[in-house]
Design an enzyme around this catalytic site. Sequence first.
Site, PDB file in Angstrom:
ATOM      1  CE  LYS A   3      -3.378   2.632   2.628  1.00  0.00           C
ATOM      2  NZ  LYS A   3      -4.303   2.591   3.728  1.00  0.00           N
ATOM      3  CG  ASP A  18      -5.593   7.682   4.733  1.00  0.00           C
ATOM      4  OD1 ASP A  18      -6.615   8.432   4.162  1.00  0.00           O
ATOM      5  OD2 ASP A  18      -5.870   6.839   5.400  1.00  0.00           O
ATOM      6  CE  LYS A  46      -6.877   8.496   8.296  1.00  0.00           C
ATOM      7  NZ  LYS A  46      -7.548   7.420   8.734  1.00  0.00           N
ATOM      8  CG  ASP A 106     -10.063   7.526   6.592  1.00  0.00           C
ATOM      9  OD1 ASP A 106      -9.005   7.514   5.857  1.00  0.00           O
ATOM     10  OD2 ASP A 106     -10.421   7.594   7.755  1.00  0.00           O
ATOM     11  CD  GLU A 158      -6.905   5.573   2.579  1.00  0.00           C
ATOM     12  OE1 GLU A 158      -7.815   5.470   3.119  1.00  0.00           O
ATOM     13  OE2 GLU A 158      -5.611   4.925   2.821  1.00  0.00           O
ATOM     14  NE  ARG A 212     -10.992  -1.079   3.078  1.00  0.00           N
ATOM     15  CZ  ARG A 212     -11.782  -1.245   4.192  1.00  0.00           C
ATOM     16  NH1 ARG A 212     -12.923  -1.949   4.347  1.00  0.00           N
ATOM     17  NH2 ARG A 212     -11.214  -0.960   5.668  1.00  0.00           N
TER      18      ARG A 212
HETATM   19  N1  BES Z   1      -4.507   4.300   6.906  1.00  0.00           N
HETATM   20  C1  BES Z   1      -5.802   4.063   7.681  1.00  0.00           C
HETATM   21  C2  BES Z   1      -5.462   3.032   8.531  1.00  0.00           C
HETATM   22  C3  BES Z   1      -4.825   3.209   9.686  1.00  0.00           C
HETATM   23  C4  BES Z   1      -5.207   3.758  11.292  1.00  0.00           C
HETATM   24  C5  BES Z   1      -3.362   3.058   9.823  1.00  0.00           C
HETATM   25  C6  BES Z   1      -4.450   3.988  11.850  1.00  0.00           C
HETATM   26  C7  BES Z   1      -2.636   3.294  11.002  1.00  0.00           C
HETATM   27  C8  BES Z   1      -3.220   3.528  12.035  1.00  0.00           C
HETATM   28  C9  BES Z   1      -6.871   3.554   6.559  1.00  0.00           C
HETATM   29  O1  BES Z   1      -6.840   4.088   5.244  1.00  0.00           O
HETATM   30  C10 BES Z   1      -8.091   3.966   7.046  1.00  0.00           C
HETATM   31  O2  BES Z   1      -8.435   5.210   7.418  1.00  0.00           O
HETATM   32  N2  BES Z   1      -8.975   2.899   7.633  1.00  0.00           N
HETATM   33  C11 BES Z   1     -10.069   3.097   8.375  1.00  0.00           C
HETATM   34  C12 BES Z   1     -10.980   2.304   7.615  1.00  0.00           C
HETATM   35  C13 BES Z   1     -12.515   2.553   8.240  1.00  0.00           C
HETATM   36  C14 BES Z   1     -12.921   3.831   7.435  1.00  0.00           C
HETATM   37  C15 BES Z   1     -13.391   1.573   7.816  1.00  0.00           C
HETATM   38  C16 BES Z   1      -9.760   2.955   9.779  1.00  0.00           C
HETATM   39  O3  BES Z   1      -9.271   2.112  10.253  1.00  0.00           O
HETATM   40  O4  BES Z   1     -10.391   3.762  10.679  1.00  0.00           O
HETATM   41 ZN    ZN Z   2      -4.934   4.567   4.726  1.00  0.00          ZN
HETATM   42 MN    MN Z   3      -7.880   5.898   5.258  1.00  0.00          MN
END
Ligand code: BES
Ligand code: ZN
Ligand code: MN
Length: 496
Positions: free
Chosen positions: A260, A265, A272, A344, A346, A348
Amino acid sequence: MSAEIRCSTATLATWSGEVLAVGLFSEDAGAAGRSALSARFGAAIGEQLERRRFKGKPGECLSLDLLGQTPGQLIVVGLGAPADFGPDQLRSATATASKAAAASGCSQLGLAMPIEGLAAEAAAAAMAEAVRLSLYADQRFKSEAEPRPLPSQVDLLSLGDAAQAAVAASGAICSGVELARQLVAAPPNVVTPAALADTAAAIARDHGLELKVLERSDCEALGMGSYLAVAQGSDLPPKFIHLTYRPAGPVQRRLVLIGKGLTFDSGGYNLKTAGSQIEMMKYDMGGSAAVLGAMRAIGELKPEGVEVHMVVAACENMISGGAIHPGAIVTASNGKTIEINNTDAEGRLTLADALVYACKLEPDAMVDLATLTGACVIALGEEIAGLWSPSDALAAGLINAGAQGGEPLWRMPLRPSYRDGLKSGLADMKNTGPRPGGSITAALFLQDFVDPAVPWAHLDIAGTVWSDKGRGLDPAGATGFGVRTLVNWVRAGGPA
Ligand code: BES
Ligand code: ZN
Ligand code: MN
């Protein structure tokens, strides 16, 4: 400059240099080590350990001056109970000793660690890794570097020449880990999608690998509507990076490593919010850093019989008038339609098209690494990465490769019924399901883009990519997690 690390046939009894570090087991069990120390430096050493209540517990570290002697300083580190001793304990004791020696400003260090029960090669590699990775520091972004004396020469005692090749190989792996750490630690205004492509180009040039970078228009032609939906809000163009290592001789296995590569992000329109660590989301390219680091090491080690491809769909997830709408429906390169119910989620979306592309390479196995979900951090914390795979053999091989490199992986379920959480009324699927089991539905989402005939594994490294305080061999900050697992796995020939 990193220290020159040499295997030495000298022993605790014979080595002469500036600082000698010795590992001792806990309590009575360490009697042999203690008497070896007294035999060389006199009984007063034993009394000092006694007086300073040294118990030999893991993490314990004492520094003793040996006035007027050579070596002039002795560092004693605890190893814990012999029954619990293995490569992990050897690595942490070596890291503790190296840090203590560096803090004392020594330039020549001798490491006397017991290696009973370990192959000399494995012990030498573990120690060499521990010395180099624990002394790593990143001063690239300081206007003036702080002077940091490091040992220029480290001798691994009681290890013959046979282990020197293992030390050399660990040097290549450590260079890969350091590259990954540097990429992850660098801020988002420095490590951009183009910078990741440049890094791949430098690896290709230095080690004779092949590189193909697909621009936005190339990705459009391939129908990568899922990846491009994420990229479209950024002013920076996406870069789809495909780097290939081909061995000199015949190819027995073809492997693909996918990372990835979100260089930032923001969450997109599902922005966020406070507490979600938006300022840390530079590390959302940790998967791509791990695969680039692994390719650097593989390019240097040139393993026989394996062809290794690296695929990174790099971009930023930003906000603008052109950014993707929450609720948009997009089509991935395998024709599946996705309702983006959360911008968010993204990672995947970018991986979907990367996985479809990787399957077309017809690999014998492929592994993706991604800082994919906060849910995985909640489940496994910051030391263990999650592993999902329909293949027992692939999962076992990766877990073994990780254990060998001190990177713990824990297998998680790909429970088919949880796929229901991704059902969409309009499209083939949504990109997010319910919060409970969020790292599992993320893995199930990815599985929709994998040809069932291709053995595949997914590693969620969201927790392990960064360490605020530092732990074990990792100084505070970027860990470079995944490089050692991948290189060990590739060197073992991939899937069993
Ligand atoms: N990059 C984040 C995941 C992440 C969170 C990595 C904290 C490291 C530390 C990912 O893109 C994300 O935002 N995931 C969301 C998914 C949700 C919207 C289903 C998450 O984990 O909150
Ligand atoms: Zn991310
Ligand atoms: Mn994200």
